[in-house]
Design an enzyme around this catalytic site. Structure first.
Site, PDB file in Angstrom:
ATOM      1  N   ASP A  27       8.636 -10.348   0.496  1.00  0.00           N
ATOM      2  CA  ASP A  27       8.016 -11.655   0.239  1.00  0.00           C
ATOM      3  C   ASP A  27       7.938 -12.081  -1.235  1.00  0.00           C
ATOM      4  O   ASP A  27       7.576 -11.274  -2.093  1.00  0.00           O
ATOM      5  CB  ASP A  27       6.553 -11.645   0.697  1.00  0.00           C
ATOM      6  CG  ASP A  27       6.330 -11.040   2.043  1.00  0.00           C
ATOM      7  OD1 ASP A  27       7.303 -10.662   2.703  1.00  0.00           O
ATOM      8  OD2 ASP A  27       5.167 -10.928   2.437  1.00  0.00           O
ATOM      9  N   GLU A 209       1.139 -14.110   9.188  1.00  0.00           N
ATOM     10  CA  GLU A 209       1.113 -13.564   7.835  1.00  0.00           C
ATOM     11  C   GLU A 209       1.338 -14.693   6.822  1.00  0.00           C
ATOM     12  O   GLU A 209       1.785 -15.782   7.178  1.00  0.00           O
ATOM     13  CB  GLU A 209       2.232 -12.520   7.665  1.00  0.00           C
ATOM     14  CG  GLU A 209       2.100 -11.334   8.616  1.00  0.00           C
ATOM     15  CD  GLU A 209       3.160 -10.245   8.409  1.00  0.00           C
ATOM     16  OE1 GLU A 209       2.801  -9.069   8.480  1.00  0.00           O
ATOM     17  OE2 GLU A 209       4.349 -10.572   8.186  1.00  0.00           O
TER      18      GLU A 209
END
Ligand code: FRU
Length: 461
Positions: A27, A209
Site C-alpha cells: 500500500d 481496509e
C-alpha cells in the site's frame, strides 16, 4: 511459454510507476505534499521480495512521475511493524512536536504485532513525527494513541475538519472483519474519541481496509459531496482485492451515504477501478488548490507475493486526479485523470464506436510477433468494455491471475467513447470516457507491449 520468476527481464520494471529499488512494496501510505515535494511512503519489506518485516519505505518526487528513493522512514522495531496510515502537516502544532518555525509532519500508522498460539496479536494507532520536512522520523513516546484492544483495527487516514482553529482532527480507520469504518475525533492527534461508524454496506465479501474520506466540489456547481473510499479484500468487482467508494455527506462526526443499493450484484456499486490491480488507494494531504490526487497499489493480494518480477515486486499506480461529476441520471460519480507520463511510456488515445451491433477490439502486442497479447473490447450491443489478459505472457504463476475483466459503459455514453491506454512495462492502465471507468492490470509478456492493432467488427453488415 512461462518465464521463471528469477529471470524475468528487468525491462518489465515500469518507468513512471513507482517500484521499490530491489524489494517488496504494497500500500501507498502517508501521501503528503510538503515544500514543493510529493512524499510517497509505502508498505515495504526492506529485506525481501515478499510481504514481511513491514516498515514505511519512502520516496519523493516533484512531478509524481519520477521518484527518488529515500531511506526507510519508520522501520519495524521490537516486533512492531508499521502498517498503513497517513501523514498530516500539523500547521497549528496541535500535537506540540514542532521545534522552531517549521510545522511537524505527523505520521499516524497502525502499530501491528503478530499473534501467537495463545495471543491474538494487536493493532493500534500510533504516531511518528518529523521536524525536518520528512527525512528523520521519531516514534512518539506515548504510543499507541488509539488502542481498542483489537487485533484487527487498522489503516488510519487523518485530516483536519473545519475552518481555522475551530476545527478538529478526524481519523477514519477500518474495523476490517466487521466491514465498518470508524470515525474518531481529536484536538491534538494524541487524544481520540469515537464519533460514529459506517458500514457494513455494499461489497462485504472480504475485509475492509485502507479507508479515505475527502470533500470535492461537483464539477460545474457549487455543491460539495464527500467521498468515502473503502478497499475490500477479497470480494471486489474483478475478483480479489479492489476499491469501492460511497458518495455522501460528512458533518465532522458522521458520514451519511447519499444512496445505498440493496442489490447483491457488485456491478451495482461504485468502484474506483474495474481491473485486478488497483488496491489500497488513498489521497495526498496538503495539496494546494484543493486538488485531490490519489495513488493505488497496482497489485492484488490473490497473487501479489508471486508475481514474476525480481528482485523488486509490485508497483504503484500512476497518480490520478479525482473529481466529481453529476451524470445525466442525476447520480454523482468519481472521474479520474492520470498524471500523464511522457515518452518514457507508451500511450494510445483511441476513439471507438458504441453503436448497437458494433464491436471493436484493441490488441496490444510486443514489437515483434509472438502470441502474447492484451485485448480490450468495446461491445456496442452489450454496452460494455472488457480487458482480457488470459494470453498476455506469463499467466501461470498463479491460478487466479488470468482474467477477463469488464465494466458497463457509463449510461450516458454517446455513439463513441474515447480511451486512453497507458502501457508502462508490466502495467496497463485504461481510462474510459471521462474517467468514470478505469482498469489497472499487470501483465508479464516476454517483451513489453508497444503496438496497438485495431479491429472494428460491424455485425450489422
Ligand atoms: C492492505 C493491508 C492493510 C495493512 C497493510 C499491511 O493491503 O492489508 O490493511 O495495513 O496491508 O501491509
Amino acid at each position: 511459454m512461462t518465464t521463471p520468476s528469477t529471470t524475468t527481464p528487468q525491462s518489465l520494471r515500469p518507468a513512471a510507476h513507482y517500484t521499490a529499488e530491489s524489494t517488496w512494496l504494497n500500500d501507498p501510505n502517508g501521501l503528503v505534499f510538503y515544500e514543493g515535494e510529493y512524499h510517497l511512503f509505502f508498505q515495504n519489506n526492506p529485506s525481501g521480495s515478499t510481504w514481511g518485516n513491514i516498515a514505511w519505505g519512502h520516496a519523493v518526487s516533484t512531478d509524481l512521475l519520477s521518484w527518488e528513493h529515500r531511506p526507510v522512514a519508520i522501520p519495524e522495531e521490537d516486533g512492531e511493524m508499521a502498517f498503513s496510515g497517513s501523514v498530516v502537516v500539523d500547521h497549528r502544532n496541535t500535537a506540540g512536536f514542532a521545534s522552531g518555525e517549521r510545522p511537524a509532519l505527523v505520521a499516524i500508522y497502525t502499530a501491528a504485532r503478530h499473534g501467537t498460539d495463545d495471543d491474538p496479536g494487536s493493532q493500534a494507532q500510533a504516531l511518528a513525527f518529523s521536524t525536518d520536512g520528512g527525512a528523520v522520523w521519531t516514534r512518539y513516546a506515548g504510543n499507541p494513541v488509539l488502542d481498542i484492544g483489537s487485533s484487527e483495527f487498522r489503516d488510519p487516514k487523518v485530516f483536519w475538519h473545519g475552518d481555522g482553529d475551530g476545527g478538529h482532527w478526524v481519523m477514519v480507520v477500518a474495523d476490517p472483519v466487521e466491514h465498518r469504518i470508524g470515525f474518531y475525533t481529536s484536538p491534538n492527534l494524541i487524544d481520540w474519541a469515537l464519533a460514529s461508524h459506517f458500514g457494513p454496506a455494499h461489497a462485504v465479501g472480504g475485509v475492509w481496509e485502507c479507508p479515505d474520506l475527502f470533500p470535492l466540489r461537483i464539477r460545474g456547481t457549487n455543491e460539495t459531496r464527500w467521498v468515502l473510499v473503502v478497499s475490500l479484500n477479497p470480494g471486489a468487482i474483478a475478483g480479489g482485492s479492489g476499491t469501492q467508494y460511497f458518495i455522501g455527506d460528512f458533518d465532522g462526526r458522521v458520514f451519511t451515504a447519499e444512496r445505498l443499493s440493496d442489490s447483491l450484484d457488485p456491478s451495482d456499486y461504485d468502484w474506483l477501478d474495474f481491473g485486478r490491480d488497483y488496491y489500497a488507494a488513498v489521497s495526498f494531504s496538503n495539496v494546494p488548490d484543493g486538488r485531490r490526487l490519489m495513488i493505488g497499489w497496482a497489485s492484488n493480494w490473490e497473487y501479489a507475493n508471486e508475481t514474476p518480477t525480481g528482485p523488486w515486486r509490485s508497483a504503484m499506480s500512476l497518480a490520478r486526479e479525482i473529481e466529481l461529476v453529476r451524470a445525466a441520471d442525476g447520480r454523482v460519480h468519481v472521474v479520474q485523470a492520470p498524471v500523464l507520463p511522457g515518452d518514457e511510456v507508451t500511450r494510445f488515445e483511441v476513439t471507438v464506436p458504441c453503436a448497437d451491433g458494433v464491436r471493436t477490439t484493441l490488441t496490444l502486442t510486443p514489437e515483434t510477433t509472438t502470441d502474447e497479447r492484451f485485448v480490450i473490447s468495446v461491445d456496442g450491443s452489450e454496452r460494455r468494455i472488457s480487458c482480457d489478459r488470459t494470453t498476455s505472457g506469463n499467466t501461470t504463476f498463479h491460478p487466479t491471475y488470468p482474467s477477463v475483466d469488464w465494466a458497463a459503459l457509463p449510461a450516458d455514453t454517446g455513439s463513441s467513447v474515447e480511451l486512453t491506454i497507458i502501457v508502462d512495462a508490466h502495467l496497463i492502465e485504461v481510462f474510459v470516457g471521462d474517467g468514470r471507468v478505469t482498469f489497472t492490470e499487470q501483465v508479464f509478456p516476454q517483451a513489453p507491449f508497444s503496438r496497438l492493432h485495431r479491429g472494428d467488427i460491424d455485425e450489422r453488415d
